[in-house]
Structure formats: structure tokens, C-alpha cells
Design a protein around this motif. Sequence first.
Motif, PDB file in Angstrom:
ATOM      1  N   SER B  83      25.944  40.414  46.790  1.00 47.58           N
ATOM      2  CA  SER B  83      26.311  39.050  46.363  1.00 47.58           C
ATOM      3  C   SER B  83      27.382  39.067  45.275  1.00 47.58           C
ATOM      4  O   SER B  83      28.182  38.140  45.163  1.00 47.58           O
ATOM      5  N   LYS B  84      27.417  40.133  44.480  1.00 49.12           N
ATOM      6  CA  LYS B  84      28.442  40.238  43.426  1.00 49.12           C
ATOM      7  C   LYS B  84      29.839  40.310  44.037  1.00 49.12           C
ATOM      8  O   LYS B  84      30.790  39.738  43.515  1.00 49.12           O
ATOM      9  N   SER B  87      30.671  36.837  45.681  1.00 47.66           N
ATOM     10  CA  SER B  87      31.063  35.796  44.727  1.00 47.66           C
ATOM     11  C   SER B  87      32.431  36.115  44.124  1.00 47.66           C
ATOM     12  O   SER B  87      33.213  35.202  43.853  1.00 47.66           O
ATOM     13  N   ARG B  91      35.493  33.571  44.359  1.00 49.08           N
ATOM     14  CA  ARG B  91      36.102  33.112  43.104  1.00 49.08           C
ATOM     15  C   ARG B  91      37.604  33.365  43.096  1.00 49.08           C
ATOM     16  O   ARG B  91      38.395  32.545  42.662  1.00 49.08           O
TER      17      ARG B  91
END
Lengths: 200, 155
Positions: B83-84, B87, B91
Motif C-alpha cells: 500500500s505504501k 499511495s 500521490r
Amino acid sequence: MKSLVILCFSLMAMALRPEGGYDVGDTVSDFKLKNVDGQMVSLSDFKGAKGFIVIFDCNTCPMSKAYNSRIIELNKKFSSQGFPVIAINPNSAKVSEGESYDKMVAYAKSHNYDFPYLYDDSQETVRKFYPTNTPHVFVLNKISNQLKVAYIGAIDNNSRDGSKADKHYVEDAVNDLLVGKSVATPKTRAIGCSIKWKNS
Amino acid sequence: MKTLALFFALAVSVACYSQAIVKLPELQEMMNEGQKVKVVNFWATWCAPCIKEMPFLERLNRDNQNVKVLLVSLDFDLDHDQSKITSFVMRKKLNSEVVILDEPDPNAWIPKIDKNWSGALPATLIMNPSTGKRKLIQGELKNDDLEKSIAEVSK
């Protein structure tokens, strides 16, 4: 045939050691660098040393942080056996301000370093070793009062979790040297942060 | 029912935005497939110079349809949290294809990407699958590094 084999090996070695940095088998010249306690440190200060675990390591690289406790353990395990850890910050504070001498002092203090953590403002010593990433280890072995490079590479083969590593390159290298054997795996690679050279 | 619909909407959106997790053979296949010159960039979300050079790669991906840009995340080497990466990609609104390499034992696979690669990030491999010509750039990309290397392997 023999010379061809030697040529092939030297070519392979050249491919791995960029910019003429020390290779396995090379003799290392001593240096004098400022430690985080303000004192100057040379390898010749360690009279009883059988060799050294020189680690190019820094304040900011997440890979370095992941290995921090393993580096402290290496010194606990091997300094008493004649192979102390010498950490050197290879990065220029001019390129990455988190690598300044003052921040090194704070970093060593907060992690209770009981080994030298040296600052090389000119990067002259760093250039002789030419590490490519942090953390990058050079194990040195003393043979008739000369320090020879015996191992170049990673600490182990699992950055994420040392307890899951199944190859402990540096430990194995030092243990080989301690029983008078040559290092079985003298070179390895790992994912790491690139070195912050000044004017590059 | 409403919750279920929401769940599906969420699952679909995550699936669209998440990046494929690949093993070395799949990555090698992606690097060697087709005729297009490949620009394969090895990076991680924690690597500052990687993030700094990303606009060069994104611009190339947008402007040059004759090359294929592939961003290979090595985040799993340090942290297994997908998920890092997702995201981060959202972003930064990255348009280039991103894959996550999931391989243990770096010393075994790094030389299989390029025998001269130290393993330091970032690293960018520019290769022409038709001729086998390749160029490895270690460290942060500068100015016209990419354009020059693409011209070199396209000769």
C-alpha cells in the motif's frame, strides 16, 4: 590457459570495482579521520587487531537504519576476537545535510555506538575504498603487518529482517579468517543507497 | 447491499491502482519483449535521488512513444507493504508502468539484471531488445542522460 583464467578473473573483478577502488587482495593504506568523540583515529591505533570490519554507513539511508543493530552486534561479537568495527560515513554533508559531523555525533550517541564512526570531509579515504552504497562492508585481514582486503559487500542477504537471513556474509568471512582460511564468499552485492559524492 | 457495492467499488479501484508484483523471470520477460527500447528504472519510495529523477522518466514516458518506460520498485527488499507503493504512485500521479520486484537474496539476482550494477539505487538500464545493446546508468539521472543513452542503444 592459466593466464587466460587469471585474465578472466581480473576482468570480472574490474567489472565489480569501479573507479579503481580497493579490490579483494589489495593492501589498504592507513588513514587518519575524525571520530564522533573529537579524537583522530587511525587503523594503526588498534595494536592488537587481527583485522577490521570497515563499514561505510551513514545517518540517513533507510537501508543503513535497517542494519544499525546488526552493525552494533558485529562489533560486540568480533571486537573481542580482534576484528573491531570501524564505521566511516562516506557521504558529503555538502550534498546531503543530514550527513554533517554534528548529526553523526548525535546519531552515534543516540544509538550508543561503542566503535568509531568517522567523518571524511575530503572523501579522500572514501575514494580509495570506493564503496558504492550504504551500508557497504570491507573486511580487512592483517598479514605480516599489512592490511589486505578479504571481503567486500553486504552484511547478510536479508535487509528487511536479519533473523530471516540465511547467508551471513560478514560473520562467515571473519570466522573464516579467524581459523586461518581464505574467505569462501569474498564479494557480494546488495540493494542500498548510492554514495553522495561532492561535485558529482 | 450498499456496503457490498462500496466494497466492490473499493476493491476495483485498488486493483486498478495497485502495481503488479513480479519475480525476476517475469521482469526479464518484460525487459526483453517486443522491439521497443526499454528504459528500466530501479527505485524505491525511500530513495531520495530516485524521487528527484522521476520527472525525467515521466516526461520520457509521455513524450516518446518509441520507448517503453518501466519503473521497478525495490521497496519489498526493506518493507513488504504494497500500500505504501500504491499511495506513492497515486500521490505522484505516475503514468509510467510500475512493477514491484519480489525477490529474496539480492546477491543472486542483481548481477542477472546487469553484471556491472552494484545494487545502489537509483539505477537505470536502457536496452534495445532487437540488438542486445544496453547501457547502465548508476546514480541519479542528469540533463539528457536518457536521450543520449537511447540514441546510443538505437544505433
